[in-house]
Design a protein around this motif. Sequence first.
Motif, short mmCIF file in Angstrom:
data_model
loop_
_atom_site.label_atom_id
_atom_site.label_comp_id
_atom_site.label_asym_id
_atom_site.label_seq_id
_atom_site.Cartn_x
_atom_site.Cartn_y
_atom_site.Cartn_z
N VAL A 1 0.53 12.56 5.66
CA VAL A 1 0.64 11.18 6.13
C VAL A 1 1.25 10.36 4.99
O VAL A 1 1.21 10.79 3.84
N PRO A 2 1.79 9.18 5.31
CA PRO A 2 2.33 8.37 4.21
C PRO A 2 1.26 8.13 3.16
O PRO A 2 0.09 7.94 3.50
N MET A 3 1.63 8.19 1.91
CA MET A 3 0.62 8.02 0.86
C MET A 3 1.18 7.23 -0.32
O MET A 3 2.39 7.13 -0.50
N THR A 4 0.26 6.68 -1.08
CA THR A 4 0.65 6.04 -2.34
C THR A 4 -0.39 6.39 -3.39
O THR A 4 -1.49 6.86 -3.07
N VAL A 5 -0.04 6.16 -4.62
CA VAL A 5 -0.98 6.38 -5.74
C VAL A 5 -1.41 5.02 -6.26
O VAL A 5 -0.56 4.23 -6.69
N LEU A 6 -2.69 4.75 -6.16
CA LEU A 6 -3.17 3.47 -6.71
C LEU A 6 -3.53 3.64 -8.19
O LEU A 6 -3.26 2.76 -9.00
N ALA A 7 -4.13 4.77 -8.52
CA ALA A 7 -4.52 5.00 -9.92
C ALA A 7 -4.41 6.48 -10.24
O ALA A 7 -4.63 7.32 -9.37
N VAL A 8 -4.06 6.77 -11.48
CA VAL A 8 -4.05 8.15 -11.94
C VAL A 8 -5.16 8.33 -12.98
O VAL A 8 -5.58 7.38 -13.60
N PHE B 1 1.53 -4.24 1.58
CA PHE B 1 2.43 -3.23 2.16
C PHE B 1 1.79 -2.59 3.39
O PHE B 1 2.47 -2.37 4.41
N ALA B 2 0.50 -2.32 3.31
CA ALA B 2 -0.21 -1.74 4.47
C ALA B 2 -0.16 -2.71 5.65
O ALA B 2 0.03 -2.30 6.80
N GLN B 3 -0.37 -3.98 5.36
CA GLN B 3 -0.32 -4.99 6.45
C GLN B 3 1.08 -5.06 7.05
O GLN B 3 1.24 -5.11 8.27
N LYS B 4 2.08 -5.03 6.21
CA LYS B 4 3.47 -5.10 6.71
C LYS B 4 3.77 -3.95 7.68
O LYS B 4 4.49 -4.11 8.65
N ASN B 5 3.22 -2.79 7.35
CA ASN B 5 3.47 -1.60 8.17
C ASN B 5 2.57 -1.53 9.39
O ASN B 5 2.69 -0.61 10.20
N GLY B 6 1.64 -2.46 9.48
CA GLY B 6 0.71 -2.43 10.62
C GLY B 6 -0.34 -1.35 10.51
O GLY B 6 -0.94 -0.93 11.50
N GLU C 1 15.30 6.14 11.92
CA GLU C 1 14.73 4.81 12.18
C GLU C 1 13.43 4.57 11.41
O GLU C 1 13.23 3.51 10.81
N ASP C 2 12.53 5.59 11.43
CA ASP C 2 11.23 5.39 10.77
C ASP C 2 11.39 5.28 9.26
O ASP C 2 10.76 4.43 8.61
N VAL C 3 12.27 6.09 8.71
CA VAL C 3 12.48 6.05 7.26
C VAL C 3 13.14 4.73 6.87
O VAL C 3 12.76 4.09 5.87
N ALA C 4 14.10 4.31 7.68
CA ALA C 4 14.81 3.07 7.38
C ALA C 4 13.84 1.89 7.34
O ALA C 4 13.89 1.05 6.44
N GLU C 5 12.93 1.86 8.31
CA GLU C 5 12.00 0.74 8.37
C GLU C 5 11.00 0.79 7.21
O GLU C 5 10.68 -0.24 6.59
N PHE C 6 10.52 1.99 6.91
CA PHE C 6 9.58 2.14 5.80
C PHE C 6 10.24 1.71 4.48
O PHE C 6 9.66 0.98 3.68
#
Length: 231
Positions: free
Chosen positions: A194-201, A90-95, A53-58
């Motif tokens: 924790v969930p993460m993203t890369v903004l800049a390399v 995306f952060a807002q969408k995920n709450g 469920e969590d993966v599907a929603e993400f």
Amino acid sequence: MDETPRCAKCSGIFCYPTIKADQEPSFEKAPSFCPTRLRKDVVDSALREYDREDVAEFARLASVQEFECYEHTPDGIVTKIPRIEETIQFAQKNGFRRLGLAFCAGLTNEGRMLTEIFEGHGFDVVSVCCKVGAVPKERIGVKPEEKIAGAAFYESMCNPIAQARTLEAEGVDFAILVGLCVGHDSLFIAHCHVPMTVLAVKDRVTGHNPLAALYLSRSPDYGRLRRRRSE
Ligand code: SF4
């Protein structure tokens, strides 16, 4: 028959074809190195992950966010927002409420500016610099002559594992990596739970835009990128 996946050598027209919604992609003419054909078992097992469920929603929200980065105009589909805004949306969408910045000391100004922007959008921003802990590089076996400032100077090691653990201990909802070097980013990603993203390399010579060197790789300045090792 090449049995190693090599999507980068494919035209890609088989796995994202332009067909109607009620038609199915055909792989009859796909290349022998196509992982959709070669690794069906892997693709199927990966697909089962999306049943959680969590993966599907993400995953759903990521695709909705992707959709919202484009707009349909009389001239066709065009892009409309930069990655910072994409990250906020995306952060807002995920709450997500609490964001964690893991930034490189060389991008401290960028870390400050990003903090202001994220705070301006209502997020609580935790930030940790790569030099956290101020541990000397000798601790991981770096020789004095391998320090950037020179053997005579103290130099703190980059500590991406401490960055990841600090953000996790602070209970951030989403970690955002900003400008870590190659290898340090690998450690951060491996130790971030924790969930993460890369903004800049990090790319020291291209304004942190590594693809600039790729686009210039047919020019004399970066032609060396295309030279084979034996040349
Ligand atoms: S999955 Fe197959 S069709 Fe798609 S890009 Fe890779 S090789 Fe090409």
